[in-house]
Enzyme design. Sequence first.
Site, PDB file in Angstrom:
ATOM      1  N   THR A 183      43.067  10.033  48.221  1.00 58.53           N
ATOM      2  CA  THR A 183      41.807   9.315  48.947  1.00 58.53           C
ATOM      3  C   THR A 183      40.569   9.982  48.174  1.00 58.53           C
ATOM      4  O   THR A 183      40.642  11.144  48.005  1.00 58.53           O
ATOM      5  CB  THR A 183      41.689   9.270  50.241  1.00 58.53           C
ATOM      6  N   ARG A 192      47.089   6.550  57.440  1.00 60.22           N
ATOM      7  CA  ARG A 192      46.037   6.628  56.834  1.00 60.22           C
ATOM      8  C   ARG A 192      44.722   6.372  57.375  1.00 60.22           C
ATOM      9  O   ARG A 192      43.515   6.014  56.802  1.00 60.22           O
ATOM     10  CB  ARG A 192      46.127   5.420  55.758  1.00 60.22           C
ATOM     11  N   TYR A 223      26.844   3.698  61.464  1.00 57.71           N
ATOM     12  CA  TYR A 223      26.992   5.137  61.769  1.00 57.71           C
ATOM     13  C   TYR A 223      26.075   5.847  61.625  1.00 57.71           C
ATOM     14  O   TYR A 223      25.771   6.117  60.214  1.00 57.71           O
ATOM     15  CB  TYR A 223      28.149   5.818  61.681  1.00 57.71           C
ATOM     16  N   ARG A 244      53.488   1.368  61.349  1.00 54.94           N
ATOM     17  CA  ARG A 244      52.083   0.596  61.272  1.00 54.94           C
ATOM     18  C   ARG A 244      51.901  -0.339  62.407  1.00 54.94           C
ATOM     19  O   ARG A 244      50.737  -0.469  63.109  1.00 54.94           O
ATOM     20  CB  ARG A 244      51.552   0.131  59.926  1.00 54.94           C
ATOM     21  N   TYR A 272      43.004  13.578  59.002  1.00 53.20           N
ATOM     22  CA  TYR A 272      43.989  12.804  57.738  1.00 53.20           C
ATOM     23  C   TYR A 272      43.528  13.081  56.604  1.00 53.20           C
ATOM     24  O   TYR A 272      44.427  13.170  55.801  1.00 53.20           O
ATOM     25  CB  TYR A 272      43.364  11.230  58.339  1.00 53.20           C
ATOM     26  N   HIS A 273      42.335  13.019  56.307  1.00 50.32           N
ATOM     27  CA  HIS A 273      41.872  13.667  54.940  1.00 50.32           C
ATOM     28  C   HIS A 273      42.256  14.983  54.279  1.00 50.32           C
ATOM     29  O   HIS A 273      42.953  15.069  53.036  1.00 50.32           O
ATOM     30  CB  HIS A 273      40.432  13.523  54.676  1.00 50.32           C
ATOM     31  N   SER A 324      38.007  14.812  57.651  1.00 50.21           N
ATOM     32  CA  SER A 324      39.148  14.651  59.029  1.00 50.21           C
ATOM     33  C   SER A 324      40.501  15.193  58.791  1.00 50.21           C
ATOM     34  O   SER A 324      40.860  15.553  57.664  1.00 50.21           O
ATOM     35  CB  SER A 324      39.179  13.005  59.252  1.00 50.21           C
ATOM     36  N   ASP A 345      60.111   1.004  54.692  1.00 47.70           N
ATOM     37  CA  ASP A 345      59.225   0.836  55.772  1.00 47.70           C
ATOM     38  C   ASP A 345      59.849   1.038  56.983  1.00 47.70           C
ATOM     39  O   ASP A 345      60.886   0.769  57.213  1.00 47.70           O
ATOM     40  CB  ASP A 345      58.433  -0.486  55.774  1.00 47.70           C
ATOM     41  N   ASN A 346      59.387   1.830  58.121  1.00 40.81           N
ATOM     42  CA  ASN A 346      59.720   1.782  59.254  1.00 40.81           C
ATOM     43  C   ASN A 346      59.063   1.140  60.412  1.00 40.81           C
ATOM     44  O   ASN A 346      59.238   1.371  61.561  1.00 40.81           O
ATOM     45  CB  ASN A 346      59.939   3.479  59.695  1.00 40.81           C
ATOM     46  N   GLU A 356      29.385  14.403  59.411  1.00 37.68           N
ATOM     47  CA  GLU A 356      29.552  14.044  58.079  1.00 37.68           C
ATOM     48  C   GLU A 356      27.911  14.043  57.571  1.00 37.68           C
ATOM     49  O   GLU A 356      27.092  13.762  58.544  1.00 37.68           O
ATOM     50  CB  GLU A 356      30.087  12.760  57.660  1.00 37.68           C
ATOM     51  N   CYS A 374      47.877  -2.085  51.997  1.00 33.14           N
ATOM     52  CA  CYS A 374      47.963  -2.033  50.510  1.00 33.14           C
ATOM     53  C   CYS A 374      49.274  -2.018  49.903  1.00 33.14           C
ATOM     54  O   CYS A 374      49.417  -2.553  48.747  1.00 33.14           O
ATOM     55  CB  CYS A 374      47.200  -0.702  49.954  1.00 33.14           C
ATOM     56  N   ARG A 412      31.266  10.747  63.526  1.00 35.09           N
ATOM     57  CA  ARG A 412      32.105  11.539  62.818  1.00 35.09           C
ATOM     58  C   ARG A 412      30.930  12.883  62.276  1.00 35.09           C
ATOM     59  O   ARG A 412      29.685  12.616  62.783  1.00 35.09           O
ATOM     60  CB  ARG A 412      32.163  10.930  61.383  1.00 35.09           C
ATOM     61  N   LYS A 472      46.146  14.621  53.376  1.00 35.83           N
ATOM     62  CA  LYS A 472      46.002  14.263  51.903  1.00 35.83           C
ATOM     63  C   LYS A 472      45.597  15.456  50.598  1.00 35.83           C
ATOM     64  O   LYS A 472      46.376  15.503  49.649  1.00 35.83           O
ATOM     65  CB  LYS A 472      45.189  12.986  51.450  1.00 35.83           C
TER      66      LYS A 472
END
Lengths: 421, 421
Positions: free
Chosen positions: A144, A100, A255, A35, A181-182, A179, A31-32, A328, A12, A326, A185
């Site tokens: 997100t 992400r 899934y 990714r 990750y989520h 998760s 940026d480093n 969910e 993105c 997952r 955020k």
Amino acid sequence: MKVMVLGGDGYCGWATSLYLSAQGHEVSIVDNYVRRQWDHELGAQTLTPILPLSDRLRTWSRLTGKNVDLFVGDVTDYDFLLGAIKQFEPEAIIHFAEQRSAPYSMIDRKHAVSTQVNNVVGTLNVLFAIREVQPDCHLIKLGTMGEYGTPNIDIEEGYIEIEHNGRREVVPFPKQPGSFYHLSKVHDSHNMMFATKIWGIRATDLNQGVVYGTMTDEVAMDEALINRLDYDEVFGTVLNRFCVQAAIGQPLTVYGSGGQTRGFLDIRDTVRCIEIACLSPAKRGECRVYNQFTQQFSVLEIAQKVQEAGKDLGVKVEIDHIPDPRVEAEHHYYNAKHSKLLDMGLQPHFLSDSLLDSLMNIAVKYKDRADPTIMLPQVNWRETRNGRRMQTNIGDGMAVRAAQAAGEPGVAAAGKKGAKN
Amino acid sequence: MKVMVLGGDGYCGWATSLYLSAQGHEVSIVDNYVRRQWDHELGAQTLTPILPLSDRLRTWSRLTGKNVDLFVGDVTDYDFLLGAIKQFEPEAIIHFAEQRSAPYSMIDRKHAVSTQVNNVVGTLNVLFAIREVQPDCHLIKLGTMGEYGTPNIDIEEGYIEIEHNGRREVVPFPKQPGSFYHLSKVHDSHNMMFATKIWGIRATDLNQGVVYGTMTDEVAMDEALINRLDYDEVFGTVLNRFCVQAAIGQPLTVYGSGGQTRGFLDIRDTVRCIEIACLSPAKRGECRVYNQFTQQFSVLEIAQKVQEAGKDLGVKVEIDHIPDPRVEAEHHYYNAKHSKLLDMGLQPHFLSDSLLDSLMNIAVKYKDRADPTIMLPQVNWRETRNGRRMQTNIGDGMAVRAAQAAGEPGVAAAGKKGAKN
């Protein structure tokens, strides 16, 4: 407008940087390259061949006469971040510089911890840096839609008015992310709401849906500008992955029953939403939240759309239902509001047959680069140690590329089936 | 029952460890002594003289014949934590091992980051360790009433049923915490809810109010067992701090109008609440939330109660209103539910005149150890760099102690007014 894009080398971030530059904004990228490092860690590469960032930026400058400044470093390094902001003096900072991927955060404890520390510390640093050296700067932070989870009530944009025991209050919408990750955020969102309140800084939290597509007008200008297209089980977003699976004749991996419903948007809408947020900044002390998606679909609906698009191209597409790795709900109520960005002028690109054709065409164009071994899920939410296994004994795609790179004929390399790791 | 207390050398942890040991539970303590390190960093010491933990534990063993196991290390060190849990095989883990001061987390960016990383990573490690080696173990985690903030609606215990657009759902109670420390506990709560759901582990999140008091039956048995009593602006909880201010003839420092209302409890109820949670564990996959306090008061009410108690002891107590260094509502609605622990058998110790007398008596008993310079707030929520200044040019308390320790007469040391830092 002077805009700094943190994570501008990512999916993105790259599209956003070029779009904002094309619109005449003065853009810098921070940026480093972590990714790209994760690609190596996972043994996965973007379907589309992306160039080093310096080459991309030189091409952009040659084609358009526009320069994008580059600061190479890590936003969790406060001295570096502070120096970059002092030097560039941004009016807006777009913060994409986070880990992400939900599956990446669920690989094991180290990945869970590194995801949360990276994302939380990076965002804390950005908040402190704005307060310390650029207090009028508007932070536009990518959240997100996954922060909300799938509650049995309508999902509002960030806040909800509750009536409880005869009293009313507007409160942050309760979060039930799925998760580590989520969760990171969600932590960011809470930290941002607090920092805007105590320091009077400006922030917009964009709770983005699942992004699809690769082409924006800018990256389409030259092969050297092409954006990444991730299709592996860890970083591949679902529609992109399905298109690649279809292109190489693999069944689409849904899934469970596929009733999981999410918000989706075209990457051309991602970049426009960011610009809309830039042009109409949050007030001092305000933490706005917008839900950034344009349509909602179930995963099975997405798979069926890819199947239909395959028919038009003469490609037979099968749909497999595999156990959901997952934890969910596979069937649930889902009605998420997303009117604020539309009210501010977003003209959505809806997912249409013609768009699906073009997504499929890109997948077909680059299908020789596809690695068929990296799409089946290896990260199970129920386990705490998901040892991912890279397959090197396969006779196509990756092995051929490796052989070519080594100066060997592809078939000879593909014949070497001994080495598993 | 085998109970492991993480942070067992701290204020609540020490009282809890001895109480559980006295009740016949098999107790182990995990601690890295960082709380004592923070004392040195801040130039503040507990009013009560606490012994090294090894001496405390030897005294406990000598008096009662009961042994408390000790694991010295950091819960953010996963290998250490996993080893301790494997060795002790706890049926319950009580997790106090967090940085628990709001002002400490607001000193500057480094303290904000270290607080959130320490607390979030520590709790993630505990969750992973339980799942990996002791999956039936019940995690009892200390949260805080400060996670909720001060909404204009009744505060429920962890979850709230919402009706929205004609649909109903029970969701996590929305959180609006007021410091980077309180935010870290909100992050923990979200991580815990998720981990219990995906892994089926057992957890109880105890959202504790402001704790007061020093004496439990166990620590009262011997001077060598005495608990810490913090009264400085950073770690001192408000009632404890007011009692010390009264004892040394300083005005009580009420922040702003003092209308800030919070839940309070006696440390004797803290230890009993923990035992209640232990004896009736959460189900597999359940993340229970209890609000752990017994009464709610405004800060001004607390100050007035200390003033009244002072009268009985012939001590004249003044109340100062000073600018609030925090960003918080000085007047607000506050009605927080706290019936679940009562329903499970908690018999509260209410704040009474006689209790206040005894708190004041302890403060008076140790007042020669009090440092009058460490009670005024130096950490301002609105600033990002609060350089705390330690005063060493004062003529009583601390300087006298330092002089005595150095073998000098106190007055000579107190006369050295040159050294400021």
